[in-house]
Write an enzyme that holds these catalytic residues in place. Structure first.
Site, PDB file in Angstrom:
ATOM      1  N   CYS A 162       0.722  -1.659   0.125  1.00  0.00           N
ATOM      2  CA  CYS A 162      -0.425   0.141  -0.033  1.00  0.00           C
ATOM      3  C   CYS A 162       1.117   1.001  -0.060  1.00  0.00           C
ATOM      4  CB  CYS A 162      -1.200  -0.104   1.351  1.00  0.00           C
ATOM      5  SG  CYS A 162      -2.054  -1.646   0.973  1.00  0.00           S
ATOM      6  N   HIS A 194      -3.490   7.236   2.209  1.00  0.00           N
ATOM      7  CA  HIS A 194      -3.940   6.277   1.491  1.00  0.00           C
ATOM      8  C   HIS A 194      -5.294   5.350   2.373  1.00  0.00           C
ATOM      9  CE1 HIS A 194      -3.919   1.970   0.278  1.00  0.00           C
ATOM     10  NE2 HIS A 194      -3.508   1.909   1.621  1.00  0.00           N
ATOM     11  N   ASN A 252     -10.539  -0.040  -0.290  1.00  0.00           N
ATOM     12  CA  ASN A 252      -8.996   0.138  -0.557  1.00  0.00           C
ATOM     13  C   ASN A 252      -8.300  -0.745  -1.896  1.00  0.00           C
ATOM     14  OD1 ASN A 252      -5.341  -0.618  -0.127  1.00  0.00           O
ATOM     15  ND2 ASN A 252      -6.196  -1.391   1.616  1.00  0.00           N
TER      16      ASN A 252
HETATM   17  O1  UT7 Z   1      -4.165  -0.922   3.235  1.00  0.00           O
HETATM   18  C1  UT7 Z   1      -2.810  -1.970   4.120  1.00  0.00           C
HETATM   19  C2  UT7 Z   1      -3.249  -1.757   5.439  1.00  0.00           C
HETATM   20  N1  UT7 Z   1      -4.272  -2.000   5.752  1.00  0.00           N
HETATM   21  C3  UT7 Z   1      -4.948  -1.769   6.419  1.00  0.00           C
HETATM   22  O2  UT7 Z   1      -4.797  -0.760   7.034  1.00  0.00           O
HETATM   23  C4  UT7 Z   1      -6.175  -2.408   6.989  1.00  0.00           C
HETATM   24  C5  UT7 Z   1      -6.026  -2.149   9.023  1.00  0.00           C
HETATM   25  N2  UT7 Z   1      -7.087  -2.930   9.370  1.00  0.00           N
HETATM   26  C6  UT7 Z   1      -8.142  -2.843   9.476  1.00  0.00           C
HETATM   27  O3  UT7 Z   1      -8.549  -2.045   8.828  1.00  0.00           O
HETATM   28  C7  UT7 Z   1      -9.638  -3.676  10.337  1.00  0.00           C
HETATM   29  O4  UT7 Z   1      -8.741  -3.670  11.110  1.00  0.00           O
HETATM   30  C8  UT7 Z   1     -10.637  -4.065   9.860  1.00  0.00           C
HETATM   31  C9  UT7 Z   1     -11.311  -3.484   8.426  1.00  0.00           C
HETATM   32  C10 UT7 Z   1     -10.041  -5.122   9.067  1.00  0.00           C
HETATM   33  C11 UT7 Z   1     -11.125  -5.306  10.699  1.00  0.00           C
HETATM   34  O5  UT7 Z   1     -12.049  -4.266  11.661  1.00  0.00           O
HETATM   35  P1  UT7 Z   1     -11.686  -4.372  13.718  1.00  0.00           P
HETATM   36  O6  UT7 Z   1     -12.318  -3.506  13.931  1.00  0.00           O
HETATM   37  O7  UT7 Z   1     -10.510  -4.370  13.805  1.00  0.00           O
HETATM   38  O8  UT7 Z   1     -11.891  -5.926  13.853  1.00  0.00           O
HETATM   39  P2  UT7 Z   1     -11.748  -7.268  14.179  1.00  0.00           P
HETATM   40  O9  UT7 Z   1     -11.264  -7.591  12.834  1.00  0.00           O
HETATM   41  O10 UT7 Z   1     -11.454  -7.094  15.230  1.00  0.00           O
HETATM   42  O11 UT7 Z   1     -13.113  -8.111  13.762  1.00  0.00           O
HETATM   43  C12 UT7 Z   1     -14.201  -7.740  14.678  1.00  0.00           C
HETATM   44  C13 UT7 Z   1     -15.233  -8.862  14.740  1.00  0.00           C
HETATM   45  C14 UT7 Z   1     -15.370  -9.819  14.861  1.00  0.00           C
HETATM   46  O12 UT7 Z   1     -16.153 -10.886  15.496  1.00  0.00           O
HETATM   47  P3  UT7 Z   1     -15.647 -10.837  17.027  1.00  0.00           P
HETATM   48  O13 UT7 Z   1     -14.233 -12.527  16.734  1.00  0.00           O
HETATM   49  O14 UT7 Z   1     -16.024 -10.264  17.519  1.00  0.00           O
HETATM   50  O15 UT7 Z   1     -16.975 -12.721  17.270  1.00  0.00           O
HETATM   51  C15 UT7 Z   1     -14.939 -10.458  13.279  1.00  0.00           C
HETATM   52  O16 UT7 Z   1     -14.999 -11.640  12.876  1.00  0.00           O
HETATM   53  O17 UT7 Z   1     -15.834  -8.962  13.605  1.00  0.00           O
HETATM   54  C16 UT7 Z   1     -16.518  -9.882  12.837  1.00  0.00           C
HETATM   55  N3  UT7 Z   1     -15.244  -9.474  11.781  1.00  0.00           N
HETATM   56  C17 UT7 Z   1     -16.889  -9.027  10.937  1.00  0.00           C
HETATM   57  N4  UT7 Z   1     -17.961  -9.447  10.536  1.00  0.00           N
HETATM   58  C18 UT7 Z   1     -18.703  -8.889  10.008  1.00  0.00           C
HETATM   59  C19 UT7 Z   1     -14.920  -9.383  10.633  1.00  0.00           C
HETATM   60  N5  UT7 Z   1     -15.249  -8.785   9.184  1.00  0.00           N
HETATM   61  C20 UT7 Z   1     -16.674  -8.773   9.602  1.00  0.00           C
HETATM   62  C21 UT7 Z   1     -17.379  -8.040   8.279  1.00  0.00           C
HETATM   63  N6  UT7 Z   1     -18.208  -8.460   8.450  1.00  0.00           N
HETATM   64  N7  UT7 Z   1     -16.404  -8.211   7.160  1.00  0.00           N
END
Ligand code: UT7
Length: 326
Positions: A113, A253, A283
């Site tokens: 990225c 980004h 993204n």
């Molecule tokens: O560009 C390259 C660099 N990349 C980034 O900068 C991305 C960085 N990461 C992020 O933007 C975030 O971590 C994400 C958007 C990928 C995820 O958001 P989060 O707030 O960190 O969520 P999480 O991974 O902690 O997941 C929270 C919950 C989980 O459920 P449990 O384990 O708490 O029951 C996930 O399974 O949300 C669940 N979850 C979803 N639910 C509905 C994960 N993806 C989804 C989804 N829809 N698409």
């Protein structure tokens, strides 16, 4: 003399993949996606015969037309991408052939990225050294070619798109003024594509194990991105004696609206000064920053102070201070 951006153009394919359509593909919902990422839709290159270079062709053709120059005048093409058309030849070569840049040499640059920032900094140095007068820096990715549309953790995040800028010498004090670029290989385990390289060449086993898809440990990457992108943007401002009042635009980004907000807050910049189009494109990896510049081009004025910032796989991250030249 500095290397200045003298033209910018972009391209995003027509097909719009909405959050509503994703709801029919994986267990997710619009509310979750919007509140956690800021993304509402992304563009997808549906034609299976088209690749990343095909996203770049309209972007570059538009740029050349705007600047009123022919492809033969381009001396160097740096193609920043994590989704090259093939392992080799370089997508820069393929693009050169498609647009008729018969006098250019070129290469691909892979920094996930942060690719466009690394490419912009590298391209600028060919201008500053006096070696070249017209350098094309392209940032584009066909992320849909490496996304697993059964994995809700990643498939909601990415889209396809490409932007391109032309770099030329500037003698009026505008252009790329400063950059801080960083890598930390120990972060590679959290965001990667394991298959298809020399470690795990394609086989039935790598396909079965899903090793050709983008893998991300979202929460960990988020933590590093939030801190480091804000930190590095602040560092570039500080060492160039720029206060928030001096900065006209933050060009971040587009990985997550919450990361963008944290970077803007740390830099003391209100949302009117922050380029955000993540809701439309998601993204696009190397494409996000040039797509923003393209979309905001009409609002930019000569002498405007822009702070570009990115964080991505590798880990790679960085920030560039740029004075807009036209
Ligand atoms: O560009 C390259 C660099 N990349 C980034 O900068 C991305 C960085 N990461 C992020 O933007 C975030 O971590 C994400 C958007 C990928 C995820 O958001 P989060 O707030 O960190 O969520 P999480 O991974 O902690 O997941 C929270 C919950 C989980 O459920 P449990 O384990 O708490 O029951 C996930 O399974 O949300 C669940 N979850 C979803 N639910 C509905 C994960 N993806 C989804 C989804 N829809 N698409």
């Amino acid at each position: 003399m500095h290397a200045a951006i003298t033209a910018v153009h972009g391209y995003a394919p027509d097909y719009v993949l909405t959050n509503q359509e994703l709801e029919t593909m994986v267990d997710t919902n619009d509310e979750w996606i919007v509140s956690r990422t800021g993304i509402r839709e992304r563009r997808i290159l549906k034609d299976p015969t088209k690749a990343t270079s095909d996203l770049a062709v309209p972007a570059v053709k538009g740029l050349l037309e705007k600047r009123g120059i022919s492809a033969e005048e381009i001396e160097l093409i740096i193609f920043c991408t994590s989704t090259p058309d093939m392992l080799f030849p370089a997508t820069a070569n393929i693009l050169a052939d498609k647009i008729g840049a018969v006098n250019a040499w070129g290469y691909d640059l892979q920094a996930a990225c942060s690719g466009f920032l690394f490419g912009l900094s590298t391209g600028a140095q060919f201008i500053e050294s006096g070696k070249h007068k017209k350098v094309l820096v392209v940032g584009g990715d066909k992320m849909s070619s490496v996304v697993n549309y059964k994995d809700r953790n990643t498939c909601i995040l990415f889209g396809d798109g490409c932007g391109a800028v032309l770099l030329e010498p500037d003698y009026e004090g505008n252009g790329v003024i400063d950059s801080v670029l960083k890598t930390d290989g120990s972060g590679g385990q959290y965001l990667n594509i394991k298959g298809g390289g020399s470690l795990n060449p394609a086989s039935y086993a790598t396909v079965d194990a899903g090793l050709h898809y983008a893998y991300q440990e979202g929460r960990t990457v988020f933590k590093f991105a939030v801190t480091n992108m804000a930190e590095v943007a602040a560092e570039v401002m500080q060492r160039n004696n720029l206060t928030s009042a001096d900065v006209n635009w933050l060009v971040p980004h587009q990985a997550n609206k919450r990361i963008i907000d944290a970077t803007a807050e740390r830099a003391g910049l209100p949302e009117e000064k922050v380029m955000v189009n993540i809701h439309k494109y998601g993204n696009t990896t190397s494409g996000t920053i040039p797509l923003c510049l393209w979309e905001w081009e009409n609002q930019l004025k000569k002498g405007d102070n822009l702070i570009l910032a990115a964080f991505g796989g590798g880990f790679t991250w960085g920030s560039i201070y740029l004075k807009w030249a036209y």
